[in-house]
Design a protein around this motif. Structure first.
Motif, PDB file in Angstrom:
ATOM      1  N   GLU A 277      74.619  45.071   7.229  1.00 19.50           N
ATOM      2  CA  GLU A 277      74.213  44.036   7.686  1.00 19.50           C
ATOM      3  C   GLU A 277      73.981  42.594   7.037  1.00 19.50           C
ATOM      4  OE1 GLU A 277      71.456  45.709  10.584  1.00 19.50           O
ATOM      5  OE2 GLU A 277      72.936  46.480  11.944  1.00 19.50           O
ATOM      6  N   GLU A 278      73.150  42.967   5.972  1.00 20.40           N
ATOM      7  CA  GLU A 278      72.598  41.704   5.109  1.00 20.40           C
ATOM      8  C   GLU A 278      73.846  41.222   4.410  1.00 20.40           C
ATOM      9  OE1 GLU A 278      69.178  40.766   4.275  1.00 20.40           O
ATOM     10  OE2 GLU A 278      68.594  41.975   5.968  1.00 20.40           O
ATOM     11  N   ALA A 279      74.532  41.831   3.780  1.00 20.54           N
ATOM     12  CA  ALA A 279      75.544  40.986   3.117  1.00 20.54           C
ATOM     13  C   ALA A 279      76.400  40.468   3.977  1.00 20.54           C
ATOM     14  CB  ALA A 279      76.064  42.226   2.271  1.00 20.54           C
TER      15      ALA A 279
ATOM     16  N   VAL B 289      74.541  38.178  13.757  1.00 24.87           N
ATOM     17  CA  VAL B 289      74.837  38.660  15.068  1.00 24.87           C
ATOM     18  C   VAL B 289      75.147  37.343  15.890  1.00 24.87           C
ATOM     19  CG1 VAL B 289      72.391  38.681  15.743  1.00 24.87           C
ATOM     20  CG2 VAL B 289      74.162  39.846  17.139  1.00 24.87           C
ATOM     21  N   TYR B 290      74.409  36.277  15.167  1.00 26.55           N
ATOM     22  CA  TYR B 290      74.325  34.983  16.050  1.00 26.55           C
ATOM     23  C   TYR B 290      75.850  34.234  15.973  1.00 26.55           C
ATOM     24  CZ  TYR B 290      73.271  30.062  17.438  1.00 26.55           C
ATOM     25  OH  TYR B 290      72.953  28.948  18.030  1.00 26.55           O
ATOM     26  N   ASN B 291      76.442  34.540  14.649  1.00 30.78           N
ATOM     27  CA  ASN B 291      77.748  33.908  14.405  1.00 30.78           C
ATOM     28  C   ASN B 291      78.866  34.819  15.039  1.00 30.78           C
ATOM     29  OD1 ASN B 291      77.503  31.428  12.721  1.00 30.78           O
ATOM     30  ND2 ASN B 291      76.173  32.960  11.434  1.00 30.78           N
ATOM     31  N   SER B 292      78.585  36.083  15.168  1.00 27.76           N
ATOM     32  CA  SER B 292      79.374  37.021  16.108  1.00 27.76           C
ATOM     33  C   SER B 292      79.517  36.648  17.334  1.00 27.76           C
ATOM     34  CB  SER B 292      79.090  38.563  15.603  1.00 27.76           C
ATOM     35  OG  SER B 292      78.926  38.827  14.414  1.00 27.76           O
ATOM     36  N   ILE B 293      78.613  36.245  17.860  1.00 27.87           N
ATOM     37  CA  ILE B 293      78.642  35.783  19.449  1.00 27.87           C
ATOM     38  C   ILE B 293      79.440  34.574  19.407  1.00 27.87           C
ATOM     39  CG2 ILE B 293      77.511  34.912  21.358  1.00 27.87           C
ATOM     40  CD1 ILE B 293      75.064  36.488  20.374  1.00 27.87           C
TER      41      ILE B 293
ATOM     42  N   MET C  40      80.803  43.189  22.673  1.00 26.30           N
ATOM     43  CA  MET C  40      80.420  43.325  21.327  1.00 26.30           C
ATOM     44  C   MET C  40      80.105  44.994  20.893  1.00 26.30           C
ATOM     45  SD  MET C  40      79.315  41.547  18.809  1.00 26.30           S
ATOM     46  CE  MET C  40      78.647  40.035  19.259  1.00 26.30           C
ATOM     47  N   LEU C  41      79.966  45.621  21.921  1.00 28.60           N
ATOM     48  CA  LEU C  41      79.588  47.063  21.696  1.00 28.60           C
ATOM     49  C   LEU C  41      80.867  47.753  21.261  1.00 28.60           C
ATOM     50  CD1 LEU C  41      77.427  49.287  21.605  1.00 28.60           C
ATOM     51  CD2 LEU C  41      78.065  49.970  23.902  1.00 28.60           C
ATOM     52  N   VAL C  42      81.780  47.630  21.884  1.00 29.62           N
ATOM     53  CA  VAL C  42      83.418  48.260  21.592  1.00 29.62           C
ATOM     54  C   VAL C  42      83.692  47.664  20.264  1.00 29.62           C
ATOM     55  CG1 VAL C  42      85.666  48.451  22.390  1.00 29.62           C
ATOM     56  CG2 VAL C  42      83.890  48.618  23.932  1.00 29.62           C
ATOM     57  N   TRP C  43      83.446  46.400  20.136  1.00 29.25           N
ATOM     58  CA  TRP C  43      83.983  45.810  18.702  1.00 29.25           C
ATOM     59  C   TRP C  43      83.086  46.156  17.654  1.00 29.25           C
ATOM     60  CZ3 TRP C  43      82.676  39.857  17.603  1.00 29.25           C
ATOM     61  CH2 TRP C  43      83.259  39.824  16.243  1.00 29.25           C
ATOM     62  N   THR C  44      81.954  46.053  17.656  1.00 32.75           N
ATOM     63  CA  THR C  44      81.145  46.600  16.447  1.00 32.75           C
ATOM     64  C   THR C  44      80.466  47.947  16.096  1.00 32.75           C
ATOM     65  OG1 THR C  44      79.081  45.556  17.208  1.00 32.75           O
ATOM     66  CG2 THR C  44      80.518  43.996  16.159  1.00 32.75           C
ATOM     67  N   ARG C  45      80.247  48.565  17.498  1.00 33.96           N
ATOM     68  CA  ARG C  45      79.540  49.828  17.536  1.00 33.96           C
ATOM     69  C   ARG C  45      78.133  49.411  16.991  1.00 33.96           C
ATOM     70  NH1 ARG C  45      83.360  53.476  18.735  1.00 33.96           N
ATOM     71  NH2 ARG C  45      85.464  53.001  18.701  1.00 33.96           N
ATOM     72  N   ASN C  46      77.399  48.661  17.208  1.00 31.06           N
ATOM     73  CA  ASN C  46      76.313  48.038  16.937  1.00 31.06           C
ATOM     74  C   ASN C  46      75.478  47.895  18.004  1.00 31.06           C
ATOM     75  OD1 ASN C  46      74.066  46.567  15.657  1.00 31.06           O
ATOM     76  ND2 ASN C  46      74.915  46.980  13.725  1.00 31.06           N
ATOM     77  N   ASP C  47      74.491  48.595  18.341  1.00 34.64           N
ATOM     78  CA  ASP C  47      73.657  48.133  19.581  1.00 34.64           C
ATOM     79  C   ASP C  47      72.766  47.240  19.413  1.00 34.64           C
ATOM     80  OD1 ASP C  47      74.528  50.589  20.787  1.00 34.64           O
ATOM     81  OD2 ASP C  47      72.794  51.908  19.780  1.00 34.64           O
TER      82      ASP C  47
ATOM     83  N   LEU D  12      85.887  42.766  10.679  1.00 37.24           N
ATOM     84  CA  LEU D  12      84.271  42.593  10.857  1.00 37.24           C
ATOM     85  C   LEU D  12      83.532  44.089  10.921  1.00 37.24           C
ATOM     86  CD1 LEU D  12      82.064  40.223  13.017  1.00 37.24           C
ATOM     87  CD2 LEU D  12      81.547  42.649  12.954  1.00 37.24           C
ATOM     88  N   PRO D  13      84.015  44.938  11.829  1.00 41.57           N
ATOM     89  CA  PRO D  13      83.118  46.374  11.770  1.00 41.57           C
ATOM     90  C   PRO D  13      83.560  47.079  10.247  1.00 41.57           C
ATOM     91  CG  PRO D  13      84.626  46.341  13.524  1.00 41.57           C
ATOM     92  CD  PRO D  13      84.987  44.887  12.764  1.00 41.57           C
ATOM     93  N   LEU D  14      84.471  46.770   9.561  1.00 43.56           N
ATOM     94  CA  LEU D  14      84.876  47.487   8.324  1.00 43.56           C
ATOM     95  C   LEU D  14      83.794  46.681   7.227  1.00 43.56           C
ATOM     96  CD1 LEU D  14      88.661  47.566   8.337  1.00 43.56           C
ATOM     97  CD2 LEU D  14      86.847  49.414   8.711  1.00 43.56           C
ATOM     98  N   TYR D  15      83.746  45.553   7.396  1.00 44.25           N
ATOM     99  CA  TYR D  15      82.841  44.842   6.545  1.00 44.25           C
ATOM    100  C   TYR D  15      81.303  45.148   6.815  1.00 44.25           C
ATOM    101  CZ  TYR D  15      86.751  41.384   5.262  1.00 44.25           C
ATOM    102  OH  TYR D  15      87.828  41.000   4.877  1.00 44.25           O
ATOM    103  N   LEU D  16      80.888  45.231   8.015  1.00 47.31           N
ATOM    104  CA  LEU D  16      79.685  45.651   8.248  1.00 47.31           C
ATOM    105  C   LEU D  16      79.153  47.215   7.744  1.00 47.31           C
ATOM    106  CD1 LEU D  16      78.968  44.645  12.279  1.00 47.31           C
ATOM    107  CD2 LEU D  16      77.811  43.965   9.997  1.00 47.31           C
TER     108      LEU D  16
END
Length: 394
Positions: free
Chosen positions: A37-39, A264-268, A332-339, A28-32
Motif C-alpha cells: 500500500e505504501e509503494a 485510497v483517495y486517488n483510487s476513488i 471497490m471491494l470487488v476491485w481491490t479486495r481491500n476492506d 491496481l490489485p496486482l500493484y497493491l
C-alpha cells in the motif's frame, strides 16, 4: 468530417479511455499485492507530480493539436506545420531537461520534508522521484506527438498506439514487480516502454507531414509561435487553473496524510473517472470536427452537432455518476479486495462523484469553445471558482 469517420474516431477515443480504466482495474490489485500500500501510494503521487510538471509545456501541445486540424493537405500547409512542430519540439527539449534536473535536485527535499511519515526509506522515495522526472519528460514528448496525430485526424491510429503501449508497459511493470518487488524497477519498466512509444509517435507524425519539399528549419522560424501564442497563453492559463482545481486537494493531502491513505483517495477518483470515459473520448473527436466546421464557417452545422453531442454525453454521465455513488463500496471491494479501501470509498465516493460528474459535463462545451479559439470564458470561470474552492476545501 463524415459520419462514419466521426463514429470510428469517437469509438477509438472512447476505447482508449475505457482501456485506461480497464488497465487500472486489472493492474491496481496486482500493484497493491506486489508493491504494498505504501509503494502504491507513491505511484499515485506520480500522477499529481506529472500534472504539475505538464504546465511547463506552456499549452503548446493542445495548441498544436488545434493548429494541425486546420487547413488542407497542401504542400504549403504541411510545410508550415512541420516548421511549427520543429519549433515547439526544440522548446520541449529544453523543458524536458529542466524537468529532469528539477526532480533530481528536489527529490531529497520532497522525500524528507513534504511527504508524511511512511515505512518506505527516504532513499527509495528520493530515487523514485528522480525517475519520475525522466518519465514525465518522456511522456510530455509523447503527449505532444500524440496530439499532433489527433489534430491530423489519425485518431484511430493514435489510440491504437496508446492502448498497445499501455498494455505492454503495465504488463512489463507487473512482471518486474512480481520478481523484484521494487518500486524502482517498476519505474524503470515504465521508462523503457515510454522511450519506444516516443520514437514510434515521432516517426508517424513525420510520415504524415511528408511532401515533395525539403524542410530547412531556421532559428528565425521561432517567429511562427507569434501566430499561436495568444491561444497557447489561454490554454496555459486554463491548465494552471485546472491543475489547482483538480490537484490542490492531492497536493495538500500528500503533505499531511500517509501514502496509504493517498492511495485510497486517488483510487476513488479512478472509479469516478468512469463517468468521464464517454465525455473525454467524444470531446477529443469533436474538437477536431468543431475546429474544421468553424474554420469553414459552417456555423449552423457546428451548433447542431454541439447540442446533439452534449445531450447524449449528459445522459450517460448522470447515469454513471448515480450508479457509482450508490455502489462505490461494493465496486471497490470487488476491485481491490481491500476492506480499508472499500470502507473509505463508501464514505467519500458520493461527494466526489458529484464533482467528477460536473467536470465531465464541461468537456463538450470546453471543446466547442476551444474550436473557436475562445479561452477567456474558461479563464474567468476558473478565477471566480478557485478562491471559493480553496477556502471551502481548507
Amino acid at each position: 468530417m463524415k459520419i462514419a469517420g466521426r463514429t470510428i474516431n469517437s469509438v477509438a477515443n472512447i476505447a482508449s479511455r475505457l482501456w485506461s480504466m480497464i488497465s487500472t482495474v486489472v493492474f491496481l490489485p496486482l500493484y497493491l499485492a506486489y508493491l504494498g500500500e505504501e509503494a502504491y501510494g507513491l505511484v499515485t503521487l506520480f500522477v499529481t507530480l506529472q500534472a504539475t510538471m505538464s504546465l511547463l509545456g506552456l499549452g503548446l501541445s493542445s495548441t498544436l493539436r488545434r493548429e494541425f486540424s486546420l487547413g488542407d493537405d497542401s504542400d504549403k500547409n504541411k510545410e508550415y506545420k512541420r516548421k511549427l512542430l520543429i519549433t515547439v519540439e526544440n522548446m520541449y527539449y529544453v523543458v524536458c531537461i529542466i524537468i529532469i534536473i528539477a526532480c533530481y535536485i528536489l527529490s531529497g527535499t520532497i522525500a524528507n520534508r513534504w511527504l508524511a511519515d511512511n515505512f518506505l526509506s527516504v532513499d527509495i522515495v528520493s530515487k523514485a522521484i528522480s525517475l519520475m522526472g525522466v518519465i514525465i519528460a518522456i511522456q510530455m514528448l509523447c503527449n505532444l506527438w500524440h496530439g499532433c496525430l489527433l489534430g491530423l485526424n489519425y485518431q484511430f491510429k493514435a489510440n491504437v498506439y496508446q492502448i498497445l503501449f499501455s498494455l505492454i508497459k503495465n504488463s512489463l511493470a507487473v512482471v518486474a514487480c512480481y520478481y523484484f518487488r521494487s518500486i524502482i524497477i517498476y519505474y524503470f519498466a515504465f521508462m523503457i516502454v515510454d522511450i519506444l512509444y516516443c520514437f514510434v509517435l515521432r516517426i508517424s507524425v513525420g510520415k504524415y507531414l511528408e511532401n515533395n519539399n525539403k524542410t530547412d528549419w531556421k532559428i528565425s522560424d521561432i517567429k511562427l509561435i507569434k501566430k499561436v501564442w495568444k491561444y497557447a497563453v489561454g490554454i496555459l492559463s486554463i491548465s494552471i487553473l485546472s491543475l489547482l482545481l483538480t490537484q490542490l486537494d492531492k497536493m495538500i493531502l500528500s503533505r499531511y496524510l500517509p501514502l496509504k491513505e493517498i492511495g485510497v483517495y486517488n483510487s476513488i477518483f479512478t472509479i469516478g473517472s468512469l463517468s468521464r470515459v464517454l465525455s473525454t473520448g467524444v470531446s477529443v473527436t469533436v474538437l477536431t470536427e468543431f475546429s474544421q466546421l468553424y474554420s469553414t464557417k459552417n456555423f449552423s452545422k457546428l451548433e447542431r452537432n454541439y447540442v446533439s453531442t452534449w445531450n447524449g454525453v449528459a445522459i450517460f454521465t448522470v447515469c454513471v455518476v448515480t450508479y457509482v455513488a450508490f455502489f462505490a463500496e461494493t465496486i471497490m471491494l470487488v476491485w481491490t479486495r481491500n476492506d480499508f479501501y472499500a470502507t473509505t470509498a463508501s464514505i467519500y465516493a458520493p461527494y466526489l462523484m458529484i464533482g467528477i460528474g460536473a467536470v465531465a459535463l464541461q468537456e463538450i462545451p470546453y471543446s466547442y469553445l476551444l474550436a473557436q479559439g475562445k479561452t477567456k470564458i474558461n479563464i474567468i470561470l476558473g478565477i471566480v471558482i478557485l478562491p471559493i474552492y480553496s477556502i471551502s476545501y481548507l
